[in-house]
Design an enzyme around this catalytic site. Structure first.
Site, PDB file in Angstrom:
ATOM      1  N   GLN A 109       3.145  10.084   1.085  1.00 49.39           N
ATOM      2  CA  GLN A 109       4.436   9.394   1.170  1.00 49.39           C
ATOM      3  C   GLN A 109       5.335   9.704  -0.027  1.00 49.39           C
ATOM      4  OE1 GLN A 109       2.390   5.411   2.003  1.00 49.39           O
ATOM      5  NE2 GLN A 109       4.330   5.204   3.077  1.00 49.39           N
ATOM      6  N   HIS A 125      -4.589   1.761   7.407  1.00 48.99           N
ATOM      7  CA  HIS A 125      -3.213   2.272   7.494  1.00 48.99           C
ATOM      8  C   HIS A 125      -2.990   3.382   6.451  1.00 48.99           C
ATOM      9  CE1 HIS A 125       1.330   1.465   7.769  1.00 48.99           C
ATOM     10  NE2 HIS A 125       1.208   2.220   6.707  1.00 48.99           N
ATOM     11  N   GLU A 126      -3.444   3.126   5.210  1.00 44.94           N
ATOM     12  CA  GLU A 126      -3.232   4.119   4.139  1.00 44.94           C
ATOM     13  C   GLU A 126      -4.092   5.362   4.364  1.00 44.94           C
ATOM     14  OE1 GLU A 126      -0.692   3.606   2.519  1.00 44.94           O
ATOM     15  OE2 GLU A 126      -0.545   1.462   2.952  1.00 44.94           O
ATOM     16  N   GLY A 166       0.838  -1.194   0.000  1.00 47.61           N
ATOM     17  CA  GLY A 166       0.000   0.000   0.000  1.00 47.61           C
ATOM     18  C   GLY A 166       0.874   1.246   0.000  1.00 47.61           C
ATOM     19  N   HIS A 218      -2.540   7.751   6.687  1.00 43.28           N
ATOM     20  CA  HIS A 218      -1.513   8.612   6.080  1.00 43.28           C
ATOM     21  C   HIS A 218      -2.127   9.916   5.572  1.00 43.28           C
ATOM     22  CE1 HIS A 218       2.265   6.405   6.037  1.00 43.28           C
ATOM     23  NE2 HIS A 218       1.701   5.313   5.555  1.00 43.28           N
ATOM     24  N   CYS A 277       5.735  -0.126   7.089  1.00 44.08           N
ATOM     25  CA  CYS A 277       5.396   1.033   6.260  1.00 44.08           C
ATOM     26  C   CYS A 277       6.616   1.393   5.432  1.00 44.08           C
ATOM     27  CB  CYS A 277       5.000   2.199   7.171  1.00 44.08           C
ATOM     28  SG  CYS A 277       4.559   3.689   6.275  1.00 44.08           S
ATOM     29  N   LEU A 278       6.396   1.697   4.145  1.00 49.42           N
ATOM     30  CA  LEU A 278       7.524   2.067   3.286  1.00 49.42           C
ATOM     31  C   LEU A 278       8.195   3.346   3.767  1.00 49.42           C
ATOM     32  CD1 LEU A 278       6.017   1.249  -0.239  1.00 49.42           C
ATOM     33  CD2 LEU A 278       7.706  -0.074   1.055  1.00 49.42           C
TER      34      LEU A 278
HETATM   35 NI    NI Z   1       2.493   3.379   5.506  1.00 44.69          NI
END
Ligand code: NI
Length: 174
Positions: free
Chosen positions: A51, A136-137, A46, A140, A94-95
């Site tokens: 991000q 989660h997304e 995701g 963000h 998380c990236l």
């Molecule tokens: Ni994330």
């Protein structure tokens, strides 16, 4: 298609509330496509627009397991309409928080409304991993990271590690 660079924490751009898109036009579709390619290259499941430094309410996901055909999802303005009372703990990463993982407790199932790739209003239900990933997304988009769901002690431990890793990278690049 272009690869975008992914911002890592700590960074103030990850703490900003993203703005809704007016409509899903060609510019938003290009952003969605580029985000999806960027996510696949980074081996993520995701990615949210903040991000990659874009303050728009756009997320992409693909929760297909290894060996399954791709299941790309591209959503604008996702809005959670319903959350189950039942919670589940998922081990989240998380990236933007490389190599950091923690158990986060979230509603097991959700229902949401969003604009799709063709600017159509749609609703979908999700549970399990997909529900966790969507929440989660969407977090963000509100400037929240998974560590914001942890105790202050755990959160600051992870953020300190990331700040240190970032300083290490900066001095290696200098
Ligand atoms: Ni994330």
């Amino acid at each position: 298609m272009a690869f975008l660079s992914i911002i890592t924490a700590p960074d103030p751009r990850l703490k900003v509330k993203a703005r809704p898109v007016t409509r899903v036009d060609d510019a938003v579709r290009t952003l969605m496509d580029d985000m999806l390619e960027t996510m696949y290259r980074a081996i993520g499941i995701g990615l949210a627009a903040p991000q990659v430094g874009v303050g728009s309410r756009v997320i992409v996901l693909d929760n297909a397991r290894e060996g399954e055909p791709p299941q790309p999802l591209k959503l604008a303005n996702p809005e959670i309409l319903w959350r189950s009372l039942e919670l589940i703990a998922g081990n989240e990463g998380c990236l933007s928080l490389p190599e950091q993982y923690a158990e986060v407790l979230r509603p097991k199932a959700i229902r949401l409304r969003y604009l799709d790739y063709d600017n159509e209003i749609r609703e979908m239900g999700a549970d399990g991993l997909l529900a966790t990933c969507l929440q989660h997304e969407i977090d963000h988009l509100d400037g929240l990271l998974f560590v914001d769901h942890l105790s202050p002690l755990k959160r600051s431990m992870i953020l300190r590690k990331l700040a240190k890793a970032k300083r290490g990278r900066a001095s290696a690049a200098a």
